[in-house]
Design a protein around this motif. Structure first.
Motif, PDB file in Angstrom:
ATOM      1  N   GLU A  63      43.334  38.636  25.550  1.00  0.00           N
ATOM      2  CA  GLU A  63      42.575  38.190  26.715  1.00  0.00           C
ATOM      3  C   GLU A  63      43.483  37.591  27.787  1.00  0.00           C
ATOM      4  OE1 GLU A  63      38.913  36.563  25.854  1.00  0.00           O
ATOM      5  OE2 GLU A  63      38.376  36.482  27.985  1.00  0.00           O
ATOM      6  N   VAL A  64      44.500  36.882  27.346  1.00  0.00           N
ATOM      7  CA  VAL A  64      45.438  36.293  28.308  1.00  0.00           C
ATOM      8  C   VAL A  64      46.192  37.401  29.051  1.00  0.00           C
ATOM      9  CG1 VAL A  64      47.439  34.780  28.585  1.00  0.00           C
ATOM     10  CG2 VAL A  64      45.687  34.225  26.900  1.00  0.00           C
ATOM     11  N   LEU A  65      46.592  38.403  28.283  1.00  0.00           N
ATOM     12  CA  LEU A  65      47.242  39.558  28.907  1.00  0.00           C
ATOM     13  C   LEU A  65      46.303  40.225  29.897  1.00  0.00           C
ATOM     14  CD1 LEU A  65      49.353  41.840  29.175  1.00  0.00           C
ATOM     15  CD2 LEU A  65      48.321  42.900  27.154  1.00  0.00           C
ATOM     16  N   PHE A  66      45.079  40.415  29.456  1.00  0.00           N
ATOM     17  CA  PHE A  66      44.089  41.079  30.309  1.00  0.00           C
ATOM     18  C   PHE A  66      43.888  40.326  31.615  1.00  0.00           C
ATOM     19  CE2 PHE A  66      39.947  42.438  31.772  1.00  0.00           C
ATOM     20  CZ  PHE A  66      39.953  43.802  31.506  1.00  0.00           C
ATOM     21  N   THR A  67      43.720  39.040  31.494  1.00  0.00           N
ATOM     22  CA  THR A  67      43.493  38.221  32.678  1.00  0.00           C
ATOM     23  C   THR A  67      44.665  38.317  33.653  1.00  0.00           C
ATOM     24  OG1 THR A  67      42.158  36.695  31.386  1.00  0.00           O
ATOM     25  CG2 THR A  67      43.001  35.885  33.484  1.00  0.00           C
ATOM     26  N   ALA A  68      45.856  38.229  33.110  1.00  0.00           N
ATOM     27  CA  ALA A  68      47.032  38.288  33.979  1.00  0.00           C
ATOM     28  C   ALA A  68      47.154  39.644  34.668  1.00  0.00           C
ATOM     29  CB  ALA A  68      48.291  37.996  33.172  1.00  0.00           C
ATOM     30  N   GLU A  69      46.757  40.667  33.958  1.00  0.00           N
ATOM     31  CA  GLU A  69      46.925  42.019  34.496  1.00  0.00           C
ATOM     32  C   GLU A  69      45.830  42.388  35.491  1.00  0.00           C
ATOM     33  OE1 GLU A  69      49.607  43.592  33.956  1.00  0.00           O
ATOM     34  OE2 GLU A  69      49.328  45.765  34.002  1.00  0.00           O
ATOM     35  N   PHE A  70      44.646  41.806  35.343  1.00  0.00           N
ATOM     36  CA  PHE A  70      43.527  42.283  36.146  1.00  0.00           C
ATOM     37  C   PHE A  70      42.774  41.236  36.958  1.00  0.00           C
ATOM     38  CE2 PHE A  70      43.996  45.199  32.535  1.00  0.00           C
ATOM     39  CZ  PHE A  70      44.403  46.301  33.254  1.00  0.00           C
ATOM     40  N   GLU A  71      43.159  39.997  36.837  1.00  0.00           N
ATOM     41  CA  GLU A  71      42.456  39.013  37.632  1.00  0.00           C
ATOM     42  C   GLU A  71      42.813  39.234  39.093  1.00  0.00           C
ATOM     43  OE1 GLU A  71      43.751  35.616  38.897  1.00  0.00           O
ATOM     44  OE2 GLU A  71      45.859  36.189  38.805  1.00  0.00           O
ATOM     45  N   GLY A  72      41.875  38.905  39.949  1.00  0.00           N
ATOM     46  CA  GLY A  72      42.198  38.978  41.361  1.00  0.00           C
ATOM     47  C   GLY A  72      41.985  37.584  41.885  1.00  0.00           C
ATOM     48  N   ALA A 120      53.734  37.098  44.047  1.00  0.00           N
ATOM     49  CA  ALA A 120      54.182  36.262  45.156  1.00  0.00           C
ATOM     50  C   ALA A 120      53.438  36.635  46.436  1.00  0.00           C
ATOM     51  CB  ALA A 120      55.683  36.422  45.361  1.00  0.00           C
ATOM     52  N   GLU A 121      53.184  37.911  46.565  1.00  0.00           N
ATOM     53  CA  GLU A 121      52.520  38.409  47.757  1.00  0.00           C
ATOM     54  C   GLU A 121      51.056  37.983  47.820  1.00  0.00           C
ATOM     55  OE1 GLU A 121      52.491  40.718  51.314  1.00  0.00           O
ATOM     56  OE2 GLU A 121      54.065  39.859  50.066  1.00  0.00           O
ATOM     57  N   ARG A 122      50.460  37.769  46.655  1.00  0.00           N
ATOM     58  CA  ARG A 122      49.057  37.399  46.605  1.00  0.00           C
ATOM     59  C   ARG A 122      48.834  36.010  47.182  1.00  0.00           C
ATOM     60  NH1 ARG A 122      47.393  38.757  40.420  1.00  0.00           N
ATOM     61  NH2 ARG A 122      47.889  40.977  40.454  1.00  0.00           N
ATOM     62  N   GLY A 123      47.751  35.889  47.932  1.00  0.00           N
ATOM     63  CA  GLY A 123      47.366  34.565  48.365  1.00  0.00           C
ATOM     64  C   GLY A 123      46.979  33.719  47.168  1.00  0.00           C
ATOM     65  N   ALA A 124      46.472  34.413  46.168  1.00  0.00           N
ATOM     66  CA  ALA A 124      45.939  33.716  45.001  1.00  0.00           C
ATOM     67  C   ALA A 124      47.003  32.961  44.214  1.00  0.00           C
ATOM     68  CB  ALA A 124      45.247  34.704  44.076  1.00  0.00           C
ATOM     69  N   GLY A 125      48.195  33.427  44.338  1.00  0.00           N
ATOM     70  CA  GLY A 125      49.252  32.783  43.561  1.00  0.00           C
ATOM     71  C   GLY A 125      49.256  33.320  42.158  1.00  0.00           C
ATOM     72  N   PRO A 126      50.367  33.161  41.457  1.00  0.00           N
ATOM     73  CA  PRO A 126      50.586  33.779  40.167  1.00  0.00           C
ATOM     74  C   PRO A 126      50.105  32.918  39.000  1.00  0.00           C
ATOM     75  CG  PRO A 126      52.598  32.766  40.944  1.00  0.00           C
ATOM     76  CD  PRO A 126      51.503  32.372  41.903  1.00  0.00           C
ATOM     77  N   ALA A 127      48.989  32.235  39.206  1.00  0.00           N
ATOM     78  CA  ALA A 127      48.532  31.303  38.172  1.00  0.00           C
ATOM     79  C   ALA A 127      48.398  31.973  36.806  1.00  0.00           C
ATOM     80  CB  ALA A 127      47.194  30.691  38.571  1.00  0.00           C
ATOM     81  N   SER A 128      47.641  33.073  36.746  1.00  0.00           N
ATOM     82  CA  SER A 128      47.399  33.696  35.452  1.00  0.00           C
ATOM     83  C   SER A 128      48.641  34.416  34.942  1.00  0.00           C
ATOM     84  CB  SER A 128      46.235  34.669  35.548  1.00  0.00           C
ATOM     85  OG  SER A 128      46.596  35.746  36.385  1.00  0.00           O
ATOM     86  N   ALA A 129      49.510  34.797  35.870  1.00  0.00           N
ATOM     87  CA  ALA A 129      50.770  35.414  35.466  1.00  0.00           C
ATOM     88  C   ALA A 129      51.640  34.373  34.765  1.00  0.00           C
ATOM     89  CB  ALA A 129      51.495  35.982  36.673  1.00  0.00           C
ATOM     90  N   ASP A 130      51.704  33.206  35.353  1.00  0.00           N
ATOM     91  CA  ASP A 130      52.439  32.111  34.715  1.00  0.00           C
ATOM     92  C   ASP A 130      51.832  31.775  33.357  1.00  0.00           C
ATOM     93  OD1 ASP A 130      54.217  31.928  36.717  1.00  0.00           O
ATOM     94  OD2 ASP A 130      53.408  30.089  37.603  1.00  0.00           O
ATOM     95  N   ALA A 131      50.506  31.765  33.349  1.00  0.00           N
ATOM     96  CA  ALA A 131      49.824  31.457  32.090  1.00  0.00           C
ATOM     97  C   ALA A 131      50.228  32.461  31.017  1.00  0.00           C
ATOM     98  CB  ALA A 131      48.310  31.491  32.292  1.00  0.00           C
TER      99      ALA A 131
END
Lengths: 234, 234
Positions: free
Chosen positions: A220-229, B157-168
């Motif tokens: 789920e963490v992978l999923f969120t990182a890959e597809f969250e907007g 980085a380009e996203r306004g949203a920021g890489p929150a879930s990517a960091d997670a």
DNA sequence: TGTACATCAGTGAACGCGCGTTCACTGATGTAC
DNA sequence: TGTACATCAGTGAACGCGCGTTCACTGATGTAC
């Protein structure tokens, strides 16, 4: 006799048909599509095997019908998610929920093809409907400048290599857009939608097939990182 | 009796074993894994059915062996591609070639799981080997600052949203890295490798299952755009 | 080099099984007058 | 409201099929003395 008014017999018929399909799904969930047996379904329902031939032409007809229903239910799920206005990531989450709800249903549509079998022709239309929904949502996010939409382009811009092959794809897609029907989406949206679609299937097919179990991380963490907007905002 | 010196009988044995497997693969390619039949294989080879029991414990044993071989051959393919020094995109191309060479072999490993069946335990090691190779190549590109490696981060980085879930995800992966063994790759490389892996499977599973046919575009163009790194330079 | 024995590949018959599908038939439900 | 007929759901027996697997056996190949 008014249209839509079903006679008792007709109602009974469609009720039994539905029950047969329900058992078929249970069986597929338990043993996979190749383990689906008409006789076993009949036994489940307390009827004799040949009775099913009153409701379906045979085993192949039944499977065909299940494939059709699976496509339909995904298209509906997609449609509802699009209407909910939760954007691309909403679509992604809806699809994952749909897939996890019954992995074998997902696989009946997107899993290993059985060499001889061809899906019923009308599923093409449903598949297009699914892509249309995806394109709608993609285009909307693009128009709104919603973060996330720019991902692929941003990535290319960042590369020293330049977006040569990305441009090539967009040009190619602009010229080969059967799948998009007459959707007015511009090339970079076509590309974005297609990339999102394939990536979605990548994560889902691996997760559903169990290839993440034993790897240690939470899918789920992978999923969120890959597809969250939007969800990562803050 | 010297180690490695096989007696004529032993050589004959392994030769017949190999031939049985070869026919099995042919059958799988033709009818899918569920259509694999010992008797049919025996017939192909001009022997009687029971003869195969001299070489395999039974149908399940044979399939298990085929799964093992499929894993092995993919790991070897990956290893060779890594050695060739063609980077991540070289890995991707090698995998696609491997998959297209025999789609049903791909599906035997990554396709629809049959509910009861569990892959032999030693395939886990091979699967890890594959991931290790991927991590090696990913880490090398990262160290060299090769374009393409920065893709996911650049996009965030380009996203306004920021890489929150990517960091997670990176944090999560840093703490749950069974799949990476003791590979010294930093979190963002773990993430990059995983993303590349899932995206690869997304495109391949859809292409091999035939979901691109009828859509109009050329899968290869999509593939190149999605996985090229250096090839697009210029 | 020759004989006695062990090993082992392969056969053919047989097992039980569950499958999809057909067929002639029964009996209940609905329809027409 | 009652009778005559048509519709149709479901049964049970039977079909042929191919499957995985077992077993006792034959005959060739290899090994030991």
């Amino acid at each position: 006799m008014a249209a839509g008014a079903a006679s008792p017999r007709e109602r009974y018929r469609s009720q039994v048909r539905a029950e047969i399909k329900a058992r078929a799904w249970e069986q597929i969930a338990t043993a996979g599509a190749s383990g689906l047996s008409l006789n076993a379904i009949a036994k489940d329902l307390g009827m004799s095997g040949p009775a099913l031939y009153r409701y379906f032409g045979g085993r192949d007809d039944l499977i065909t019908e299940l494939v059709r229903d699976a496509y339909r239910s995904l298209a509906d799920t997609f449609g509802a998610a699009a209407d909910a206005g939760t954007g691309l990531s909403g679509l992604a989450r809806a699809m994952r929920r749909w897939a996890l709800e019954d992995p074998q249903r997902y696989f009946l549509v997107y899993g290993t093809p059985v060499p001889g079998y061809r899906a019923p022709d009308d599923t093409t239309a449903t598949a297009r409907e699914i892509m249309a929904t995806l394109l709608d949502v993609c285009a909307a996010e693009d128009a709104a400048g919603t973060p996330g939409t720019a991902e692929t382009d941003a990535a290319d811009a960042e590369r020293g290599a330049g977006p040569a092959s990305a441009d090539a794809l967009e040009t190619h897609l602009a010229e080969h857009r059967q799948w998009a029907g007459d959707h007015p989406a511009p090339p970079h949206v076509l590309r974005r939608a297609l990339a999102y679609w394939t990536r979605l299937h990548g994560v889902l097919s691996l997760e559903l097939a169990g290839h993440f179990t034993g790897m240690g991380f939470d899918p789920e963490v992978l999923f969120t990182a890959e597809f969250e907007g939007l969800t990562g905002t803050g």
